[in-house]
Design an enzyme around this catalytic site. Structure first.
Site, PDB file in Angstrom:
ATOM      1  N   GLU A   1     -10.099   2.062   3.765  1.00 11.93           N
ATOM      2  CA  GLU A   1      -9.763   3.214   2.889  1.00 11.93           C
ATOM      3  C   GLU A   1     -11.033   3.760   2.209  1.00 11.93           C
ATOM      4  O   GLU A   1     -11.289   4.968   2.218  1.00 11.93           O
ATOM      5  CB  GLU A   1      -8.746   2.731   1.858  1.00 11.93           C
ATOM      6  CG  GLU A   1      -8.380   3.698   0.757  1.00 11.93           C
ATOM      7  CD  GLU A   1      -7.460   3.020  -0.291  1.00 11.93           C
ATOM      8  OE1 GLU A   1      -6.402   2.503   0.097  1.00 11.93           O
ATOM      9  OE2 GLU A   1      -7.829   3.010  -1.484  1.00 11.93           O
TER      10      GLU A   1
ATOM     11  N   LYS B   1      -4.654  -6.676   3.475  1.00 18.21           N
ATOM     12  CA  LYS B   1      -4.626  -5.527   2.557  1.00 18.21           C
ATOM     13  C   LYS B   1      -6.027  -5.223   2.020  1.00 18.21           C
ATOM     14  O   LYS B   1      -6.410  -4.062   1.851  1.00 18.21           O
ATOM     15  CB  LYS B   1      -3.660  -5.795   1.390  1.00 18.21           C
ATOM     16  CG  LYS B   1      -3.708  -4.752   0.270  1.00 18.21           C
ATOM     17  CD  LYS B   1      -3.229  -3.405   0.734  1.00 18.21           C
ATOM     18  CE  LYS B   1      -3.311  -2.207  -0.170  1.00 18.21           C
ATOM     19  NZ  LYS B   1      -3.720  -2.198  -1.500  1.00 18.21           N
TER      20      LYS B   1
ATOM     21  N   HIS C   1      -7.670  -3.346   4.609  1.00 16.05           N
ATOM     22  CA  HIS C   1      -7.090  -1.988   4.559  1.00 16.05           C
ATOM     23  C   HIS C   1      -7.846  -1.155   3.515  1.00 16.05           C
ATOM     24  O   HIS C   1      -8.226  -0.010   3.762  1.00 16.05           O
ATOM     25  CB  HIS C   1      -5.601  -2.081   4.202  1.00 16.05           C
ATOM     26  CG  HIS C   1      -4.978  -0.791   3.746  1.00 16.05           C
ATOM     27  ND1 HIS C   1      -5.214  -0.243   2.501  1.00 16.05           N
ATOM     28  CD2 HIS C   1      -4.153   0.075   4.373  1.00 16.05           C
ATOM     29  CE1 HIS C   1      -4.549   0.898   2.379  1.00 16.05           C
ATOM     30  NE2 HIS C   1      -3.893   1.114   3.507  1.00 16.05           N
ATOM     31  N   ASN C   2      -8.080  -1.752   2.357  1.00 16.67           N
ATOM     32  CA  ASN C   2      -8.759  -1.016   1.296  1.00 16.67           C
ATOM     33  C   ASN C   2     -10.227  -0.753   1.628  1.00 16.67           C
ATOM     34  O   ASN C   2     -10.762   0.296   1.276  1.00 16.67           O
ATOM     35  CB  ASN C   2      -8.639  -1.764  -0.037  1.00 16.67           C
ATOM     36  CG  ASN C   2      -7.285  -1.519  -0.682  1.00 16.67           C
ATOM     37  OD1 ASN C   2      -6.311  -1.262   0.012  1.00 16.67           O
ATOM     38  ND2 ASN C   2      -7.208  -1.608  -1.984  1.00 16.67           N
TER      39      ASN C   2
ATOM     40  N   SER D   1       0.839  -1.204   0.000  1.00 10.92           N
ATOM     41  CA  SER D   1       0.000   0.000   0.000  1.00 10.92           C
ATOM     42  C   SER D   1       0.865   1.242   0.000  1.00 10.92           C
ATOM     43  O   SER D   1       1.948   1.255   0.580  1.00 10.92           O
ATOM     44  CB  SER D   1      -0.922   0.021   1.226  1.00 10.92           C
ATOM     45  OG  SER D   1      -1.666   1.234   1.208  1.00 10.92           O
TER      46      SER D   1
HETATM   47  C1  6PG Z   1      -3.132   1.446  -1.716  1.00  9.43           C
HETATM   48  C2  6PG Z   1      -4.400   1.629  -2.488  1.00  9.43           C
HETATM   49  C3  6PG Z   1      -4.276   1.062  -3.856  1.00  9.43           C
HETATM   50  C4  6PG Z   1      -5.407   1.501  -4.800  1.00  9.43           C
HETATM   51  C5  6PG Z   1      -6.680   0.723  -4.531  1.00  9.43           C
HETATM   52  C6  6PG Z   1      -7.940   1.490  -4.568  1.00  9.43           C
HETATM   53  O1  6PG Z   1      -3.251   0.928  -0.622  1.00  9.43           O
HETATM   54  O2  6PG Z   1      -2.081   1.833  -2.208  1.00  9.43           O
HETATM   55  O3  6PG Z   1      -5.451   1.007  -1.824  1.00  9.43           O
HETATM   56  O4  6PG Z   1      -4.138  -0.305  -3.715  1.00  9.43           O
HETATM   57  O5  6PG Z   1      -5.551   2.849  -4.754  1.00  9.43           O
HETATM   58  O6  6PG Z   1      -6.703  -0.284  -5.475  1.00  9.43           O
HETATM   59  O7  6PG Z   1      -8.435   1.567  -5.835  1.00  9.43           O
HETATM   60  P1  6PG Z   1      -9.959   1.834  -6.188  1.00  9.43           P
HETATM   61  O8  6PG Z   1     -10.402   3.028  -5.410  1.00  9.43           O
HETATM   62  O9  6PG Z   1      -9.873   2.118  -7.653  1.00  9.43           O
HETATM   63  O10 6PG Z   1     -10.720   0.601  -5.897  1.00  9.43           O
END
Ligand code: 6PG
Length: 509
Positions: free
Chosen positions: A217, A210, A213-214, A138
């Site tokens: 995010e 991960k 994590h997303n 990430s």
């Molecule tokens: C990271 C991000 C990276 C990417 C994601 C999100 O941790 O560096 O999460 O992996 O930005 O894939 O992408 P989307 O918003 O397009 O789903």
């Protein structure tokens, strides 16, 4: 010995944005990299960048024109890192490397955003041919170049070989403050501090972590966007004014990379029109799938992560642009004048506290999901270590992660982050403003699906008796699905014959 005859430490496949930056990061830490990409232009760009950055030093990166050449340029046993799109390309490259002669004790590391179940499958599938290891990365482009957060998992022997490399190139944290140590200077990497790279567990677990994590995010981004919308639409604030507020918030408990970049996006002017750039960006959000995977996993495991799901739904709703434009002319909302009777200053403070409380709930959902998945799959996840490696380098890095680290250091068996004394107190003292912000948004007709879903999560979690008693009654009524009783032993189930007028209860063993 000529420069080209020296064997390289690492083979690298994929010189796209992430690959190129990871290669240069490795080179900055003294590793010689042999690189291959089907697109020769990408390779040329890496070589040119290495040349520009290394000064008088010998080349740190060499380009290869085939998989066979790539392997021949490496010291054995071979270590090959992949930075290729998740999915089929990973297997395609593995098969090419098998054809090129990769050996059973060689290691291939997948650094893409792979679906964790694919990683589990690949580890088994390639057994005996080579060691398939995974490391979720990430931090985007800059993280890859100057220090990402790394979530490795798989074969422990492979980890002993990879660990020094990952610890070298990972983002670093000041161990006393928990704050990132950042320096974005090619050739002058940060070498001191605690590296944001820790062994997560068996194959697949790193990619699972991960994925979560997303999911966090997605939810964190959506929460910030909702606060922005309330400021814009209820308070009539300009992008610049909102940027100033976000910058101020970024100095306190809400300090995070996402807060910082949101403030910067809002402050940026469009070079073509002179308008705030954000005002000319179309409100249709994209997604690559990792947030969706998190939401699906939470549903499959029966582990509530509603704010993460809401964030995915919010992106889907945003794509219905044409329908929303039409509906905005057909569907009415509340009458504006009886909505806001508070000062802008009060509302901004409420939004601040709402964002903080909701953010705590999002992390509580994410960590609970990892805990549930760990129990399901037999992984021994160390949550304090996971929080630690998210303190720098990754997209969700935030000052707040230090408090999460401390919560899990106090109690590594914490059932839910909300039960930690620090976090329960934070919500307890800030919750009224959170409630007011959500209520105010509802009264004004502004959607705050993530802020309100987090509030419902909090209220549900702290409610001793939910209405699921009635729900069980409904299920038993139409489907004889049975129910347990509050006054009888756990596990004993009962059914009512609802068709009989006296509704006699029968105990089912
Ligand atoms: C990271 C991000 C990276 C990417 C994601 C999100 O941790 O560096 O999460 O992996 O930005 O894939 O992408 P989307 O918003 O397009 O789903």
């Amino acid at each position: 010995m000529s420069e080209t005859s020296v064997l390289c430490d690492i083979g690298f496949v994929g010189a796209g944005v992430m690959g190129k930056n990871l290669i240069l990061n490795l080179a900055d830490h003294g590793y010689r990299v042999a690189a291959f990409d089907l697109d020769h232009k990408k390779l040329e760009a890496v070589i040119a960048q290495d040349k520009a950055e290394r000064g008088d030093q010998p080349a740190r990166v060499i380009s290869c024109s085939s998989y066979t050449e790539l392997l021949s340029r490496l010291s054995a046993p071979h270590l090959v890192i992949l930075s290729v799109p998740a999915g089929k390309p990973v297997d395609d490259v593995c098969l090419k490397l098998i054809d090129a002669g990769i050996q059973a004790d060689d290691i291939i590391v997948d650094t893409g955003n792979s679906l964790w179940t694919d990683t589990v499958r690949r580890e088994k599938h390639y057994e005996g041919k080579f060691i398939f290891f995974s490391t979720a990365v990430s931090g985007g482009e800059v993280g890859a170049r100057f220090g990402p957060s790394l979530m490795p998992s798989g074969d422990p022997y492979a980890w002993t070989r990879i660990e020094p490399i990952w610890r070298a190139i990972a983002a670093k944290v000041d161990p006393t403050t928990g704050r990132p140590l950042e320096r974005h200077e090619p050739g002058n990497p940060v070498i001191e501090g605690e590296p944001c790279a820790t062994y997560i567990g068996p194959g697949g677990s790193g990619h699972y972590v991960k994925m979560v994590h997303n999911g966090i995010e997605y939810a964190d981004m959506q929460l910030i966007c909702e606060v922005y919308q309330v400021m814009r639409d209820a308070l009539g604030m300009s992008a610049e004014q909102i940027s100033k507020v976000f910058k101020e918030w970024n100095q306190g408990i809400l300090n995070s990379y996402l807060m910082e970049i949101s403030a910067e996006v809002l402050a940026t002017k469009d070079s073509e029109t002179g308008l705030p750039l954000v005002d000319v960006i179309l409100d249709k959000a994209g997604q690559k799938g990792t947030g969706l995977w998190t939401a699906v996993s939470s549903l499959e495991l029966g582990c509530p992560a509603p704010t993460i799901s809401e964030a995915v739904f919010a992106r889907s709703m945003s794509t219905l642009k044409d329908q929303r434009v039409l509906a905005s002319t057909l569907l009415s909302g509340p009458v504006r004048e009886h909505c806001t009777n508070q000062s802008a200053e009060q509302m901004i403070k409420q939004l601040h506290d709402a964002l903080y409380c909701a953010k705590i709930c999002v992390y509580a959902q994410g960590f609970d999901l990892m805990k549930t998945a760990a129990a399901e799959h037999g992984w021994q996840l160390n949550f304090a270590e996971i929080a630690k490696i998210w303190r720098a380098g990754c997209i969700i890095r935030a000052v707040f992660l230090q408090s999460i680290t401390e919560a899990y250091e106090r109690n590594d068996d914490l059932q839910n982050l909300l039960l930690d004394p620090f976090f329960s107190k934070q919500i307890s003292v800030n919750q009224m403003n959170w409630r007011r912000a959500v209520a105010e948004a509802a009264m004004t007709g502004i959607p705050v699906s993530a802020l309100s879903s987090a509030l419902s999560y909090y209220d549900s979690y702290r409610t001793a008796v939910l209405p699921a008693n009635l729900l069980q009654g409904q299920r038993d009524y139409f489907g004889a699905h049975t129910f347990e009783r509050t006054d009888k032993a756990k596990g004993k189930t009962f059914h009512v014959d609802w068709s009989h007028t006296d509704r006699t209860m029968q105990k089912i063993k």
